[in-house]
Design an enzyme around this catalytic site. Structure first.
Site, PDB file in Angstrom:
ATOM      1  N   ARG A  78      10.028  -3.984   1.588  1.00  0.00           N
ATOM      2  CA  ARG A  78       9.758  -3.029   2.658  1.00  0.00           C
ATOM      3  C   ARG A  78       8.815  -3.659   3.672  1.00  0.00           C
ATOM      4  NH1 ARG A  78       6.593   0.218   1.225  1.00  0.00           N
ATOM      5  NH2 ARG A  78       6.305  -0.172  -0.987  1.00  0.00           N
ATOM      6  N   TYR A 206      17.479  -4.598   3.342  1.00  0.00           N
ATOM      7  CA  TYR A 206      16.770  -4.437   2.063  1.00  0.00           C
ATOM      8  C   TYR A 206      16.685  -2.952   1.699  1.00  0.00           C
ATOM      9  CZ  TYR A 206      13.120  -3.789  -1.313  1.00  0.00           C
ATOM     10  OH  TYR A 206      12.430  -3.367  -2.430  1.00  0.00           O
ATOM     11  N   GLY A 208      14.778  -0.579   0.319  1.00  0.00           N
ATOM     12  CA  GLY A 208      13.730   0.361   0.721  1.00  0.00           C
ATOM     13  C   GLY A 208      13.729   0.646   2.216  1.00  0.00           C
ATOM     14  N   LYS A 215      13.174   6.152   0.562  1.00  0.00           N
ATOM     15  CA  LYS A 215      11.817   6.228   1.087  1.00  0.00           C
ATOM     16  C   LYS A 215      11.772   7.002   2.404  1.00  0.00           C
ATOM     17  CE  LYS A 215      10.261   3.777  -2.283  1.00  0.00           C
ATOM     18  NZ  LYS A 215       9.458   4.423  -3.328  1.00  0.00           N
ATOM     19  N   HIS A 235       5.647  10.543  -4.353  1.00  0.00           N
ATOM     20  CA  HIS A 235       6.077   9.242  -4.899  1.00  0.00           C
ATOM     21  C   HIS A 235       5.763   9.252  -6.393  1.00  0.00           C
ATOM     22  CE1 HIS A 235       5.700   4.557  -4.508  1.00  0.00           C
ATOM     23  NE2 HIS A 235       6.915   4.920  -4.870  1.00  0.00           N
ATOM     24  N   SER A 257       3.821   1.332  -5.718  1.00  0.00           N
ATOM     25  CA  SER A 257       5.040   0.544  -5.934  1.00  0.00           C
ATOM     26  C   SER A 257       4.768  -0.615  -6.886  1.00  0.00           C
ATOM     27  CB  SER A 257       5.521  -0.024  -4.602  1.00  0.00           C
ATOM     28  OG  SER A 257       5.664   1.025  -3.686  1.00  0.00           O
ATOM     29  N   CYS A 259       4.037  -0.724 -10.020  1.00  0.00           N
ATOM     30  CA  CYS A 259       2.929  -0.581 -10.979  1.00  0.00           C
ATOM     31  C   CYS A 259       3.405   0.068 -12.274  1.00  0.00           C
ATOM     32  CB  CYS A 259       1.801   0.235 -10.381  1.00  0.00           C
ATOM     33  SG  CYS A 259       0.841  -0.681  -9.175  1.00  0.00           S
ATOM     34  N   LYS A 261       6.103   2.529 -12.758  1.00  0.00           N
ATOM     35  CA  LYS A 261       6.641   3.896 -12.829  1.00  0.00           C
ATOM     36  C   LYS A 261       7.925   3.917 -13.651  1.00  0.00           C
ATOM     37  CE  LYS A 261       6.883   5.523  -8.596  1.00  0.00           C
ATOM     38  NZ  LYS A 261       6.306   4.377  -7.873  1.00  0.00           N
ATOM     39  N   ASN A 263       8.915   1.825 -15.969  1.00  0.00           N
ATOM     40  CA  ASN A 263       8.616   1.605 -17.393  1.00  0.00           C
ATOM     41  C   ASN A 263       8.071   2.883 -18.040  1.00  0.00           C
ATOM     42  OD1 ASN A 263       9.378  -1.045 -17.160  1.00  0.00           O
ATOM     43  ND2 ASN A 263       7.297  -1.870 -17.129  1.00  0.00           N
ATOM     44  N   ASP A 284      10.965   7.587  -9.500  1.00  0.00           N
ATOM     45  CA  ASP A 284      10.336   7.181  -8.237  1.00  0.00           C
ATOM     46  C   ASP A 284       9.902   8.348  -7.342  1.00  0.00           C
ATOM     47  OD1 ASP A 284       9.473   5.071  -6.535  1.00  0.00           O
ATOM     48  OD2 ASP A 284      11.222   5.336  -5.261  1.00  0.00           O
ATOM     49  N   ARG A 374      15.801  -6.773  -7.375  1.00  0.00           N
ATOM     50  CA  ARG A 374      16.008  -5.381  -7.782  1.00  0.00           C
ATOM     51  C   ARG A 374      17.316  -5.161  -8.527  1.00  0.00           C
ATOM     52  NH1 ARG A 374      11.998  -1.345  -6.161  1.00  0.00           N
ATOM     53  NH2 ARG A 374      10.466  -2.547  -5.046  1.00  0.00           N
ATOM     54  N   ARG A 405      -3.340  -0.038 -10.333  1.00  0.00           N
ATOM     55  CA  ARG A 405      -3.510  -1.322 -11.023  1.00  0.00           C
ATOM     56  C   ARG A 405      -4.927  -1.788 -10.703  1.00  0.00           C
ATOM     57  NH1 ARG A 405       0.200  -5.485 -12.400  1.00  0.00           N
ATOM     58  NH2 ARG A 405       1.920  -4.115 -11.837  1.00  0.00           N
TER      59      ARG A 405
HETATM   60  C1  OXD Z   1       8.864   1.091  -3.765  1.00  0.00           C
HETATM   61  C2  OXD Z   1      10.180   1.290  -4.401  1.00  0.00           C
HETATM   62  O1  OXD Z   1       8.672   0.108  -3.048  1.00  0.00           O
HETATM   63  O2  OXD Z   1      10.315   2.270  -5.142  1.00  0.00           O
HETATM   64  O3  OXD Z   1       7.984   1.946  -3.972  1.00  0.00           O
HETATM   65  O4  OXD Z   1      11.089   0.496  -4.173  1.00  0.00           O
HETATM   66 MN    MN Z   2       8.654   3.604  -5.147  1.00  0.00          MN
END
Ligand code: OXD
Ligand code: MN
Length: 588
Positions: A78, A206, A208, A215, A235, A257, A259, A261, A263, A284, A374, A405
């Site tokens: 992004r 890309y 995002g 987004k 988010h 992003s 970090c 989510k 998982n 997300d 991705r 984080r």
């Molecule tokens: C982000 C995504 O960048 O979910 O937050 O791709």
């Molecule tokens: Mn995201």
């Protein structure tokens, strides 16, 4: 549908017809292809993408229905510096967003879009964000000259004629125009016009930046609409924790992003918790609205996962691995001539003859996959997909979890004293930067509610909106803060993370259900270390104590470092947040 009828106009909706006609006149494509969302259409477009070289089939025995895509090396994340919120007044966009006057931005982008699709096809992609029939769901129409976008949108959203059914005769749909142009950062803009429910994205391909439902609509325009219509676009992942009695507790969690989510949303509890199960609703984005019994209900507006690949393996996230086993697009991972793929952190050796994400023979020591490579996988592949994912009402949220984080300062977990305190905790969230966005990796930045890149209006008004939402909730979710990433002075993680996070999640769920006590601390309610179940874990309790420790000196610095955000937002920051900060200082 026969091949001859594929792509033919499939709606008489006056506003959609007029807008598509206007954009086609501007972009001058050779052909306008109306997507209906059928299987035959998907096959036709996939074959076309393969023929054009946009997609490459992977080894279909090992990766059925999976394809490989390589982006331009200048177009891998992004681009917040090229992302604009175009409101009539600069104050509406606020100091955390790039702003441009709408008329000026329309002029500039229409100039770039003029004739941009000559020799190309304009695809019309109607789509629905959210379950059909949900009050929270929104309709969008994306026009794009990228087949990769059409196919990826087909994974991430409910695309096709079903969107027209939700829309009916209303004109309330998001207008999204995407032109790839020459994929050049000098001509790259992601522009949002909240008052017009319109998005224009040029010069990128890309995810995002160009899967406009994600987004752009679900967060930036969504947050603006939520403020106007009394709901929340966040988010956040959404998951359901099922306890041994079969009772489910739903939580939503905002982490910046990349970090973890995905998982966390797909967590498999460790053996000790074999009678517990974690169900994924979303990984997300959460759209949330007050519902029955004074509770907050959430839907996942998406239907797929657009996750970071490196570091994903059968140990770190088995359900993500299973989700990407079929019908998945991989972008910017490493590939072999035989159509197998590899990335850093995959739990097997790199296969011989590996080609890196830029198409060059891989050299050991260099990155094989891009750190922000991705997978784009349908949620239906996830073995832990919550059956309530299609529930129009959504799921009732008992807890909201914020997290970042942070190598220091932030303890493993604490619970805010109440909603207002929780809003302050979320507003002051900080995190070290990751590869998901262009910027200096590792530097701590304030990322309120993980929405810094995604809030489509003034961040101060966004905080006020959070505070106001409390008035519509008789049973608001409890608010927590977690940090899985705290380190020792030697740089070792204090908490193992991944599935073991279940132990912390259980404490939070037990708090929501009134099953466990907590200690009052300057930061909020915290577990006594003995309240976190460590059984079956080869882990030293002293590390947990360290992970939970509050270092008053670090916290004084933390509060001081909040000045930057307070000063930036001083005109619009609700007084409640000033008071919360004063209270924290006095507790410290
Ligand atoms: C982000 C995504 O960048 O979910 O937050 O791709
Ligand atoms: Mn995201």
């Amino acid at each position: 549908m026969s091949e001859a009828t594929l792509g033919t106009k499939n709606t008489a909706h006056p506003a959609i017809s007029a807008w598509v006609e206007k954009m086609a006149k501007l972009c001058k494509p050779d052909r306008v292809f109306w997507c209906a969302g059928s299987e035959a259409e998907k096959q036709f477009l996939t074959d076309l993408a393969v023929h054009q070289g946009t997609l490459r089939p992977l080894d279909q025995k090992k990766w059925p229905g999976c394809y490989y895509h390589r982006s331009s090396p200048n177009d891998v994340a992004r681009v917040e510096q090229f992302t604009f919120i175009c409101t009539p007044l600069k104050e509406e966009a606020g100091p955390t967003n790039n702003w441009a006057p709408p008329a000026q931005m329309y002029d500039r982008l229409y100039c770039l879009a003029d004739s941009a699709m000559r020799g190309r096809t304009m695809y019309v992609v109607p789509y629905l964000m959210g379950p059909p029939g949900s009050e929270l769901s929104k309709v969008g129409v994306e026009l794009t000259d990228s087949v990769y976008v059409v196919l990826s949108m087909g994974v991430m959203a409910r695309t096709g004629v079903l969107a027209y059914e939700q829309l009916g005769e209303s004109d309330d749909f998001n207008r999204g125009l995407h032109c790839m142009l020459d994929v050049n950062p000098e001509r790259r803009f992601i522009a949002h016009f909240p008052q017009d429910n319109t998005i224009i994205s040029v010069g990128s391909n890309y995810g995002g930046n160009v899967l406009l439902g994600k987004k752009c609509l679900a967060l930036r325009i969504g947050s603006y609409l939520g403020h106007r219509e009394a709901w929340m676009a966040e988010h956040m992942l959404i998951l359901g924790v099922e306890d041994p009695k079969g009772e489910k507790t739903y939580v939503a969690a905002a982490f910046p992003s990349a970090c973890g989510k995905t998982n966390f949303a797909m967590m498999i509890p460790p053996e000790r918790f074999r009678d517990w199960k974690v169900w994924t609703v979303g990984d997300d984005i959460a759209w949330m609205k007050p519902g029955p019994n004074g509770r907050l209900y959430a839907i996942n507006p998406e239907t797929g996962y657009f996750g970071v690949v490196p570091g994903t393996n059968f140990k770190s996230n088995p359900n993500a691995m299973r989700s990407m086993q079929r019908n998945t697009f991989f972008t910017n991972v490493a590939i072999t001539a035989e159509g197998d793929i590899w990335w850093e952190g995959k739990d097997e050796e790199p296969p011989p003859g590996l080609i890196d994400w830029q198409g060059r023979p891989w050299v050991k020591g260099e990155k094989a996959a891009h750190p922000n490579s991705r997978f784009c996988a349908p949620m239906i592949n996830n073995p832990a997909l919550d059956p309530a994912v299609d529930e129009p009402l959504g799921v009732p949220i008992s807890a909201i979890i914020f997290g970042g984080r942070r190598a220091t300062t932030m303890p493993l977990v604490f619970q805010a004293f109440n909603w207002i305190h929780g809003v302050y905790v979320g507003a002051m969230m900080g995190s070290e930067m990751t590869a998901a966005a262009f910027g200096t990796v590792g530097q701590v930045r304030r990322d309120p509610m993980a929405m810094l890149p995604f809030c489509g209006y003034n961040m101060g008004s966004y905080f006020s909106h959070w505070l106001k939402m409390r008035k519509n909730l008789q049973r608001p979710p409890k608010i927590f803060h977690v940090n899985w990433f705290r380190k020792t002075a030697e740089g070792e993680y204090l908490w193992p993370g991944f599935g073991e996070n279940m132990r912390v999640l259980k404490w939070m769920v037990d708090r929501c259900r009134g099953r466990v006590g907590a200690d009052e601390t300057p930061l909020g309610w915290m577990p006594d270390p003995s309240d976190i179940d460590l059984e079956g874990m080869n882990y030293d309790r002293s590390k947990l104590e360290e992970a939970l420790r509050i270092d008053i000196e670090d916290w004084k610095k933390e509060v001081m470092s909040q000045d930057e955000l307070f000063i930036k937002l001083h005109n619009d920051l609700p007084v409640e947040l000033h008071f919360q900060r004063e209270l924290l200082i006095s507790r410290l």
